[in-house]
Write an enzyme that holds these catalytic residues in place. Sequence first.
Site, PDB file in Angstrom:
ATOM      1  N   HIS A   1       0.817  -1.219   0.000  1.00  0.00           N
ATOM      2  CA  HIS A   1       0.000   0.000   0.000  1.00  0.00           C
ATOM      3  C   HIS A   1       0.849   1.266   0.000  1.00  0.00           C
ATOM      4  O   HIS A   1       0.449   2.277  -0.567  1.00  0.00           O
ATOM      5  CB  HIS A   1      -0.942  -0.004   1.215  1.00  0.00           C
ATOM      6  CG  HIS A   1      -0.239  -0.277   2.506  1.00  0.00           C
ATOM      7  ND1 HIS A   1       0.155  -1.546   2.871  1.00  0.00           N
ATOM      8  CD2 HIS A   1       0.177   0.562   3.495  1.00  0.00           C
ATOM      9  CE1 HIS A   1       0.760  -1.479   4.048  1.00  0.00           C
ATOM     10  NE2 HIS A   1       0.791  -0.220   4.444  1.00  0.00           N
TER      11      HIS A   1
ATOM     12  N   CYS B   1       7.851  -0.410  -1.693  1.00  0.00           N
ATOM     13  CA  CYS B   1       7.111  -0.316  -0.431  1.00  0.00           C
ATOM     14  C   CYS B   1       7.412   1.047   0.165  1.00  0.00           C
ATOM     15  O   CYS B   1       7.833   1.957  -0.550  1.00  0.00           O
ATOM     16  CB  CYS B   1       7.436  -1.476   0.511  1.00  0.00           C
ATOM     17  SG  CYS B   1       9.116  -1.566   1.141  1.00  0.00           S
ATOM     18  N   GLY B   2       7.178   1.247   1.450  1.00  0.00           N
ATOM     19  CA  GLY B   2       7.427   2.557   2.039  1.00  0.00           C
ATOM     20  C   GLY B   2       8.897   2.936   1.954  1.00  0.00           C
ATOM     21  O   GLY B   2       9.258   4.036   1.540  1.00  0.00           O
TER      22      GLY B   2
ATOM     23  N   GLY C   1      11.422   0.388   0.869  1.00  0.00           N
ATOM     24  CA  GLY C   1      12.172  -0.570   0.037  1.00  0.00           C
ATOM     25  C   GLY C   1      12.857  -1.633   0.878  1.00  0.00           C
ATOM     26  O   GLY C   1      13.295  -2.658   0.360  1.00  0.00           O
TER      27      GLY C   1
ATOM     28  N   GLY D   1      11.818  -3.638   3.674  1.00  0.00           N
ATOM     29  CA  GLY D   1      11.160  -4.918   3.954  1.00  0.00           C
ATOM     30  C   GLY D   1      11.034  -5.771   2.701  1.00  0.00           C
ATOM     31  O   GLY D   1      11.182  -7.008   2.756  1.00  0.00           O
TER      32      GLY D   1
ATOM     33  N   HIS E   1      34.332  -9.305  -9.729  1.00  0.00           N
ATOM     34  CA  HIS E   1      33.046  -9.337  -9.015  1.00  0.00           C
ATOM     35  C   HIS E   1      32.360 -10.699  -9.108  1.00  0.00           C
ATOM     36  O   HIS E   1      31.553 -11.041  -8.249  1.00  0.00           O
ATOM     37  CB  HIS E   1      32.107  -8.268  -9.568  1.00  0.00           C
ATOM     38  CG  HIS E   1      32.678  -6.892  -9.527  1.00  0.00           C
ATOM     39  ND1 HIS E   1      33.024  -6.264  -8.354  1.00  0.00           N
ATOM     40  CD2 HIS E   1      33.007  -6.027 -10.526  1.00  0.00           C
ATOM     41  CE1 HIS E   1      33.519  -5.065  -8.620  1.00  0.00           C
ATOM     42  NE2 HIS E   1      33.525  -4.897  -9.928  1.00  0.00           N
TER      43      HIS E   1
HETATM   44  C1  RB5 Z   1       4.282  -0.256   5.660  1.00  0.00           C
HETATM   45  O1  RB5 Z   1       3.825   0.602   6.661  1.00  0.00           O
HETATM   46  C2  RB5 Z   1       5.810  -0.298   5.658  1.00  0.00           C
HETATM   47  O2  RB5 Z   1       6.267  -0.983   6.793  1.00  0.00           O
HETATM   48  C3  RB5 Z   1       6.309  -0.963   4.390  1.00  0.00           C
HETATM   49  O3  RB5 Z   1       5.822  -0.293   3.294  1.00  0.00           O
HETATM   50  C4  RB5 Z   1       7.814  -1.002   4.210  1.00  0.00           C
HETATM   51  O4  RB5 Z   1       8.378   0.266   4.334  1.00  0.00           O
HETATM   52  C5  RB5 Z   1       8.524  -2.035   4.992  1.00  0.00           C
HETATM   53  O5  RB5 Z   1       9.737  -2.195   4.913  1.00  0.00           O
END
Ligand code: RB5
Length: 154
Positions: A9, A65-66, A68, A70, A133
Site C-alpha cells: 500500500h 514499499c514505504g 524498500g 522490507g 566481481h
Molecule cells: C508499511 O507501513 C511499511 O512498513 C512498508 O511499506 C515497508 O516500508 C517495509 O519495509
Amino acid sequence: MRLALASDHAGFCQKADIKAYAESLGHTVADLGPDDDGRVDYPDYADKVARQVADGEADMGILICGTGLGMAMTADKVAGVRAIAIQTPQFAELSREHNDANVVCLSGRFVDLDTNKEIVRTFLETPFGGGRHAGRVAKMMSEDNGTYGIPEKE
Ligand code: RB5
C-alpha cells in the site's frame, strides 16, 4: 526484458507510473499487484516477484514499499534472488555492476517518482561487471544452499 513488478500500500502510489516508464523503455512488465492501495503485507508481494525471478519467468524484479527495506529483506531470502533497496541512481549502477542485483526495491515514501524512474532506468541498463566481481557474487550465492566456506570434495 521481462519484468515482474509489485508494491504494497505504501508503494502503490508509484507503481502505475513505474510500470508505464519501464514499458516506455521497451520492457514487458507483469504487474503482480496489489490492485488498490488497501493495506497489505509487503512480504506477500516481495515473494511473488522474487519467485518469478528465481523461476526464470521474469528477468528482473521491481518492488516498491514505504522504504524498500522490507521488500528487499524478504525477496533476498528466495534462492537465486539478489534483491537490494536503492535510493540513488549511483547505487543502482553499483548494485548491478558489482553485485549483479536482479530485484530493485524502491521507496515510495522517501524517494520521489523522478528519482525512482532514474533508478529503474539505471538498474535495467547497467550490465554486471563480471571479472573480480563474479567470484564474490558466486560466494554470496553459495549462502543459498548453505555451502559457504565448505571446501569442495575432491
Ligand atoms: C508499511 O507501513 C511499511 O512498513 C512498508 O511499506 C515497508 O516500508 C517495509 O519495509
